[in-house]
Design a protein around this motif. Structure first.
Motif, PDB file in Angstrom:
ATOM      1  N   ASN A 276      32.657 -18.182  53.347  1.00 20.03           N
ATOM      2  CA  ASN A 276      33.302 -18.529  54.622  1.00 20.03           C
ATOM      3  C   ASN A 276      34.755 -18.062  54.632  1.00 20.03           C
ATOM      4  OD1 ASN A 276      31.112 -19.831  55.780  1.00 20.03           O
ATOM      5  ND2 ASN A 276      31.818 -21.896  55.274  1.00 20.03           N
ATOM      6  N   LYS A 277      35.425 -18.245  53.498  1.00 20.07           N
ATOM      7  CA  LYS A 277      36.837 -17.873  53.419  1.00 20.07           C
ATOM      8  C   LYS A 277      36.992 -16.362  53.557  1.00 20.07           C
ATOM      9  CE  LYS A 277      39.695 -19.667  50.064  1.00 20.07           C
ATOM     10  NZ  LYS A 277      40.300 -19.594  48.714  1.00 20.07           N
ATOM     11  N   ALA A 278      36.166 -15.615  52.821  1.00 18.53           N
ATOM     12  CA  ALA A 278      36.246 -14.149  52.879  1.00 18.53           C
ATOM     13  C   ALA A 278      35.973 -13.649  54.297  1.00 18.53           C
ATOM     14  CB  ALA A 278      35.253 -13.530  51.892  1.00 18.53           C
ATOM     15  N   SER A 279      34.928 -14.182  54.942  1.00 20.48           N
ATOM     16  CA  SER A 279      34.595 -13.686  56.277  1.00 20.48           C
ATOM     17  C   SER A 279      35.604 -14.161  57.319  1.00 20.48           C
ATOM     18  CB  SER A 279      33.161 -14.046  56.663  1.00 20.48           C
ATOM     19  OG  SER A 279      32.885 -15.382  56.386  1.00 20.48           O
ATOM     20  N   SER A 280      36.239 -15.316  57.099  1.00 17.16           N
ATOM     21  CA  SER A 280      37.251 -15.758  58.071  1.00 17.16           C
ATOM     22  C   SER A 280      38.483 -14.848  58.007  1.00 17.16           C
ATOM     23  CB  SER A 280      37.647 -17.219  57.827  1.00 17.16           C
ATOM     24  OG  SER A 280      38.490 -17.335  56.703  1.00 17.16           O
ATOM     25  N   LEU A 281      38.740 -14.266  56.844  1.00 16.50           N
ATOM     26  CA  LEU A 281      39.835 -13.284  56.751  1.00 16.50           C
ATOM     27  C   LEU A 281      39.401 -11.980  57.429  1.00 16.50           C
ATOM     28  CD1 LEU A 281      40.983 -13.928  53.076  1.00 16.50           C
ATOM     29  CD2 LEU A 281      42.366 -14.265  55.126  1.00 16.50           C
ATOM     30  N   ALA A 282      38.131 -11.598  57.225  1.00 21.23           N
ATOM     31  CA  ALA A 282      37.627 -10.336  57.782  1.00 21.23           C
ATOM     32  C   ALA A 282      37.651 -10.314  59.316  1.00 21.23           C
ATOM     33  CB  ALA A 282      36.219 -10.071  57.268  1.00 21.23           C
ATOM     34  N   VAL A 283      37.319 -11.439  59.958  1.00 17.42           N
ATOM     35  CA  VAL A 283      37.236 -11.445  61.423  1.00 17.42           C
ATOM     36  C   VAL A 283      38.613 -11.395  62.104  1.00 17.42           C
ATOM     37  CG1 VAL A 283      35.017 -12.661  61.446  1.00 17.42           C
ATOM     38  CG2 VAL A 283      37.134 -13.991  61.716  1.00 17.42           C
ATOM     39  N   GLN A 284      39.668 -11.550  61.318  1.00 19.54           N
ATOM     40  CA  GLN A 284      41.017 -11.502  61.899  1.00 19.54           C
ATOM     41  C   GLN A 284      41.582 -10.083  61.969  1.00 19.54           C
ATOM     42  OE1 GLN A 284      43.657 -14.932  60.665  1.00 19.54           O
ATOM     43  NE2 GLN A 284      41.975 -15.212  59.238  1.00 19.54           N
ATOM     44  N   GLN A 285      40.787  -9.102  61.477  1.00 17.71           N
ATOM     45  CA  GLN A 285      41.222  -7.706  61.527  1.00 17.71           C
ATOM     46  C   GLN A 285      40.117  -6.828  62.078  1.00 17.71           C
ATOM     47  OE1 GLN A 285      43.044  -6.020  57.963  1.00 17.71           O
ATOM     48  NE2 GLN A 285      43.481  -8.100  57.302  1.00 17.71           N
ATOM     49  N   PHE A 286      40.475  -5.650  62.601  1.00 17.95           N
ATOM     50  CA  PHE A 286      39.488  -4.725  63.142  1.00 17.95           C
ATOM     51  C   PHE A 286      38.772  -3.959  62.033  1.00 17.95           C
ATOM     52  CE2 PHE A 286      41.876  -5.637  66.898  1.00 17.95           C
ATOM     53  CZ  PHE A 286      40.902  -5.622  67.888  1.00 17.95           C
ATOM     54  N   GLY A 287      37.564  -3.492  62.350  1.00 18.47           N
ATOM     55  CA  GLY A 287      36.807  -2.641  61.434  1.00 18.47           C
ATOM     56  C   GLY A 287      35.951  -3.468  60.500  1.00 18.47           C
ATOM     57  N   ALA A 288      34.851  -2.867  60.021  1.00 22.69           N
ATOM     58  CA  ALA A 288      33.991  -3.574  59.063  1.00 22.69           C
ATOM     59  C   ALA A 288      34.637  -3.519  57.686  1.00 22.69           C
ATOM     60  CB  ALA A 288      32.596  -2.957  59.055  1.00 22.69           C
ATOM     61  N   GLN A 289      34.642  -2.376  57.057  1.00 25.72           N
ATOM     62  CA  GLN A 289      35.169  -2.307  55.684  1.00 25.72           C
ATOM     63  C   GLN A 289      36.685  -2.482  55.576  1.00 25.72           C
ATOM     64  OE1 GLN A 289      33.317   1.112  53.814  1.00 25.72           O
ATOM     65  NE2 GLN A 289      31.290   0.258  54.186  1.00 25.72           N
ATOM     66  N   PRO A 290      37.486  -1.978  56.530  1.00 24.48           N
ATOM     67  CA  PRO A 290      38.936  -2.172  56.383  1.00 24.48           C
ATOM     68  C   PRO A 290      39.332  -3.650  56.324  1.00 24.48           C
ATOM     69  CG  PRO A 290      38.500  -0.507  58.050  1.00 24.48           C
ATOM     70  CD  PRO A 290      37.170  -1.142  57.706  1.00 24.48           C
ATOM     71  N   SER A 291      38.537  -4.530  56.945  1.00 30.36           N
ATOM     72  CA  SER A 291      38.942  -5.941  57.025  1.00 30.36           C
ATOM     73  C   SER A 291      38.383  -6.816  55.893  1.00 30.36           C
ATOM     74  CB  SER A 291      38.487  -6.514  58.369  1.00 30.36           C
ATOM     75  OG  SER A 291      37.078  -6.608  58.408  1.00 30.36           O
ATOM     76  N   ILE A 292      37.596  -6.235  55.009  1.00 30.06           N
ATOM     77  CA  ILE A 292      37.008  -7.039  53.917  1.00 30.06           C
ATOM     78  C   ILE A 292      38.095  -7.372  52.896  1.00 30.06           C
ATOM     79  CG2 ILE A 292      35.328  -7.051  52.017  1.00 30.06           C
ATOM     80  CD1 ILE A 292      33.611  -5.097  53.722  1.00 30.06           C
ATOM     81  N   PRO A 293      38.327  -8.666  52.607  1.00 29.67           N
ATOM     82  CA  PRO A 293      39.441  -9.036  51.722  1.00 29.67           C
ATOM     83  C   PRO A 293      39.177  -8.783  50.239  1.00 29.67           C
ATOM     84  CG  PRO A 293      38.237 -10.989  52.369  1.00 29.67           C
ATOM     85  CD  PRO A 293      37.603  -9.849  53.116  1.00 29.67           C
TER      86      PRO A 293
END
Ligand code: ADP
Length: 299
Positions: A276-293
């Protein structure tokens, strides 16, 4: 060690004020390319979360294929030997995102749908040495089936992300699935149960258990994720954030979760919270791979 069998795509993301209507021409606000594809996203999420990660997939013999190999290597995802399909294009996805963060996606599978059981067989030793083997439905089901068959032969646990949704998943594949991770829509399509409250979630997971799956984790977008494993069930709340682009949220969740989840499920809630934490960081940025923490951001 995590092995992902699946798709990789070069994503073209197009940002617009509002989705174009049929016959309408719009000025896009921004366009960019990035790595994508459910398989590659999950592999990169696992690697960035700190897992020793291997990816089994197929590329075309083209510049997009080269680009994807570079991206995977940069994130230390082991891709050797990757299948090269000279008659096919590397997979592509075109993602339109509007101001509300809503997306529409068109995918051209290309080489992903040319992945064969033989391409998986050559990585038998990699599968044997894994803690988790993960797959989805964005490449061939025959490759997924082969990977899960090899995993079970070697006592390795499997995670199936049934996406994009398939109405009829083979009983044989489900029998070889240890953890099923669908989102809300996929759960409704597979079980025929409308998800509304915790009772309906329990009903859905009961039905999935009857199909032979040991552990079920249903991701619920901004509501978090519900799990049902070894007689234990519950909802793990999402982090409250402002989402701008949810592309790859589920993939980030799965990759991050797999990097920490113990194969006896003893830390299931903690692993879900990490996802949940990783995906909550990902949804705050554009792009699939660029936003993966990365692990450092998560800690
Ligand atoms: P998918 O991307 O496969 O449709 P979900 O939408 O269920 O999957 O999202 C996967 C996970 O991403 C969720 O379980 C949650 O942890 C996180 N997530 C998704 N959307 C949001 C959001 N708006 N706010 C916070 N977390 C979110």
């Amino acid at each position: 060690k995590v092995t992902v069998i699946g798709s990789l795509n070069v994503d073209t993301t197009i940002k617009v004020k509002a989705m174009p209507k049929p016959g309408e021409t719009l000025h896009a606000k921004e366009v960019f390319n990035a790595g994508g594809g459910k398989g590659a996203n999950q592999a990169i999420a696992a690697a960035r979360s700190g897992a020793d990660t291997h990816f089994i997939g197929a590329l075309g013999n083209d510049s997009n294929g080269q680009y994807m190999q570079e991206l995977m290597r940069k994130d230390s995802v082991n891709i050797s030997p990757i299948a090269i399909k000279s008659k096919e294009r590397t997979g592509e996805a075109y993602i339109v995102v509007d101001e509300a963060g809503e997306n529409s996606i068109m995918v051209y599978a290309g080489a992903n749908m040319a992945l064969t059981p033989q391409d998986v067989q050559v990585s038998e030793q990699v599968i044997k040495a894994s803690d988790w083997v993960i797959s989805q439905f964005e490449s061939t089901t025959t490759a997924t089936e082969k990977g899960f068959e090899l995993a079970k032969q070697h006592g390795v646990k499997t995670i199936l992300n049934p996406a994009p949704a398939l109405e009829n998943i083979s009983a044989d594949l489900l029998a070889k699935t240890d953890v099923l991770i669908p989102n809300e829509t996929e759960t409704e399509i597979i079980t025929g149960i409308k998800i509304s409250d915790e009772a309906s979630l329990k009903q859905a997971t009961d039905k999935l258990h009857q199909l032979g799956v040991e552990a079920i984790i249903i991701t619920l977008g901004s509501k978090g994720a519900y799990y049902d494993v070894l007689g234990q069930s519950g909802l793990v709340d999402a982090f409250k954030v402002k989402a701008v682009d949810t592309t790859g949220a589920g993939d980030t969740f799965i990759g991050a979760l797999s990097s920490v989840l113990k194969t006896d499920f003893s830390n299931i809630e903690e692993a879900i919270r990490y996802g949940n934490k990783a995906s909550s960081l990902a949804v705050q940025q554009f792009g699939a791979q660029p936003s993966i923490p990365y692990k450092e951001q998560l800690n």
